[in-house]
Design an enzyme around this catalytic site. Structure first.
Site, short mmCIF file in Angstrom:
data_model
loop_
_atom_site.label_atom_id
_atom_site.label_comp_id
_atom_site.label_asym_id
_atom_site.label_seq_id
_atom_site.Cartn_x
_atom_site.Cartn_y
_atom_site.Cartn_z
CB SER A 120 46.36 33.70 24.32
OG SER A 120 47.45 33.55 23.42
CG ASP A 171 43.95 32.13 28.50
OD1 ASP A 171 43.21 32.45 29.45
OD2 ASP A 171 45.19 31.97 28.60
CG ASP A 189 40.57 39.79 31.12
OD1 ASP A 189 39.99 40.47 32.01
OD2 ASP A 189 41.80 39.60 31.11
CD GLU A 242 40.86 38.09 35.29
OE1 GLU A 242 41.05 37.34 34.32
OE2 GLU A 242 41.79 38.64 35.90
CG HIS A 297 48.88 36.30 33.69
ND1 HIS A 297 48.00 37.34 33.68
CD2 HIS A 297 48.14 35.18 33.54
CE1 HIS A 297 46.76 36.86 33.52
NE2 HIS A 297 46.83 35.55 33.44
N GLY A 298 53.00 34.75 34.00
CA GLY A 298 54.42 34.78 33.63
C GLY A 298 55.31 33.99 34.57
CB SER A 315 54.92 30.18 32.97
OG SER A 315 54.39 31.44 32.64
ZN ZN Z 1 45.39 34.40 32.38
#
Ligand code: ZN
Length: 332
Positions: free
Chosen positions: A56, A93, A115, A147, A191-192, A280
Site C-alpha cells: 500500500s 495496492d 483506486d 475499482e 477491509h480490516g 488482516s
Molecule cells: Zn483493499
C-alpha cells in the site's frame, strides 16, 4: 528508472488469464518487512503458487521505495534459491493518484491499482484511463487494476463507513472506457478485522459472529456482462477465531472481530475472481505468535526469537490459503 523485468518480476496479464480459465485465484499478500516477504516466498515456492506481493502507499512510506524495489529483486532470487521459480508480481495496492502510480512503475512495480472508487463515476473513469495509458505504453507492459463500488472498513489510509455494492450496469462501460486489465468489485467483502457490525451478523451457540453472505448474485451479473474478465476481491481475510482468541488470551483486545468465511472465498475463486487480497489474517497471525512468545518467555529479547516464530506461522497460514482457499497451489 527500473523496469520490473530487470528485477525478474512479471505483470498479471497471463497469470489472470490462466486463473480465470483454471478456476482458481492468485493470492495477493501485503508486506512491509523482511519476515513477511520471506513467509510469502517460502509458502508460495513450497506450494508452487504464483504470487502477487502487494504494497500500500502507507507500506511504501514505511519501508522506503528503494528498499522495496531491492526486496522484490531479492524475492525473485530467493525463490530461485529455494528451488522453484514462481511468477512474482509487485503490485501497488490502492494507488490514490496518477503521480503515485507513475512513481511505482518507474521503480519496478509490474502492476498498479488506481483506486478512484470514492470519486464520481466520470472522474473515476478519467483517472483510471490516464493511469492505463501510461502503464500500457511502457516498453514492458504494466497491468492496471481499477475499482467500482466501495468497500466498508479500514485499511491503512483507505476507509469508508458504508459499502456500496458494484452496479453491474456500469462495469462494461468502465472497462471499455478505461482499458483496465482487472476490476476490483464490492460484493460484501470489507477491509480490516471488523468486517461487519455485530448487528449485521448472526451468532453461533458459542458466540462466534457469522457475517452476512457475499452477494454472489451481483458477481454472476458482472460475469455475464464481462465474460472471462479478471475480477478482484479486496478485504478477503477470514479473521481466524484461533488467532483472535490467542491474542486475547495473551493480553490483546480485539472484540467483535469477524471475517469472510473461507468456503465463500473458495466458491468465489472458482469464478472469474482471479485475485484475492489477504492482509488482516497475516497481521493477526504475527501478532498472536509475538504476544504468545512475550507472555511465555518474559526474559526473551532477541527479535529473531519472536519474529522468527511469527514468520513460521505466517508461512503456515499462507500455505493453507493457497491450498485450501484460493486453489493456487500447483499452478506455478
Ligand atoms: Zn483493499
Amino acid at each position: 528508472m527500473t523496469s520490473y523485468k530487470e528485477l525478474g518480476l512479471c505483470n498479471t496479464v497471463d497469470l489472470f488469464k490462466k486463473a480465470v480459465a483454471g478456476g482458481y485465484a492468485i493470492p495477493a499478500y501485503n508486506f512491509n518487512n523482511m519476515e513477511q516477504m520471506q513467509a510469502i516466498i517460502q509458502a508460495c515456492v513450497e506450494t508452487r503458487s504464483p504470487v502477487i506481493m502487494q504494497v500500500s502507499s502507507g507500506a511504501r512510506k514505511y519501508a522506503n521505495s528503494h528498499l522495496l524495489r531491492n526486496m522484490a529483486r531479492g524475492a525473485v532470487e530467493y525463490a530461485a534459491e529455494l528451488g522453484y521459480k514462481i511468477p512474482i508480481v509487485l503490485h501497488l495496492d490502492h494507488g490514490d493518484s496518477y503521480e503515485l502510480c507513475v512513481d511505482c512503475i518507474e521503480n519496478g512495480f509490474s502492476s498498479v491499482m488506481i483506486d478512484g472508487s470514492s470519486l464520481p463515476y466520470e472522474e473515476n473513469v478519467a483517472l483510471t484511463k490516464k493511469v492505463c495509458e501510461y502503464a500500457h505504453s511502457r516498453k514492458d507492459y504494466v497491468s492496471v487494476e481499477g475499482e467500482l463500488g466501495v468497500l466498508a472498513g479500514v485499511e491503512d489510509e483507505v476507509s469508508s463507513e458504508h459499502s456500496h455494492y458494484t452496479q453491474p450496469s456500469e462495469v462494461q462501460d468502465f472497462v471499455k472506457k478505461t482499458g483496465v486489465d482487472s476490476l476490483a468489485i464490492s460484493i460484501g467483502t470489507s477491509h480490516g478485522r471488523m468486517k461487519f457490525k455485530p448487528e449485521q451478523c448472526t451468532r453461533t451457540a458459542d458466540g462466534v459472529l457469522i457475517p452476512p453472505p457475499l452477494r454472489f448474485d451481483i458477481l454472476a451479473e458482472i460475469e455475464k456482462r464481462l465474460p472471462g474478465f479478471p475480477i478482484v476481491l479486496h478485504g478477503s481475510s477470514s479473521v481466524p477465531i484461533e488467532y483472535v482468541k490467542m491474542i486475547e488470551k495473551f493480553g490483546g483486545k480485539l472484540s467483535d472481530s469477524v471475517g469472510i468465511p473461507e468456503e465463500q472465498l473458495r466458491r468465489a475463486s472458482k469464478s472469474a475472481v482471479c485475485k484475492i487480497n489477504i492482509d488482516s489474517d497475516g497481521r493477526l497471525a504475527m501478532t498472536a505468535i509475538i504476544r504468545k512468545v512475550f507472555a511465555e518467555k518474559p526474559d526473551e529479547f532477541d527479535p529473531r526469537k519472536y519474529l522468527g516464530p511469527a514468520r513460521d506461522e505466517l508461512k503456515k497460514l499462507y500455505m493453507h490459503k493457497n491450498k485450501e482457499v484460493l486453489g493456487s497451489a500447483g499452478q506455478a
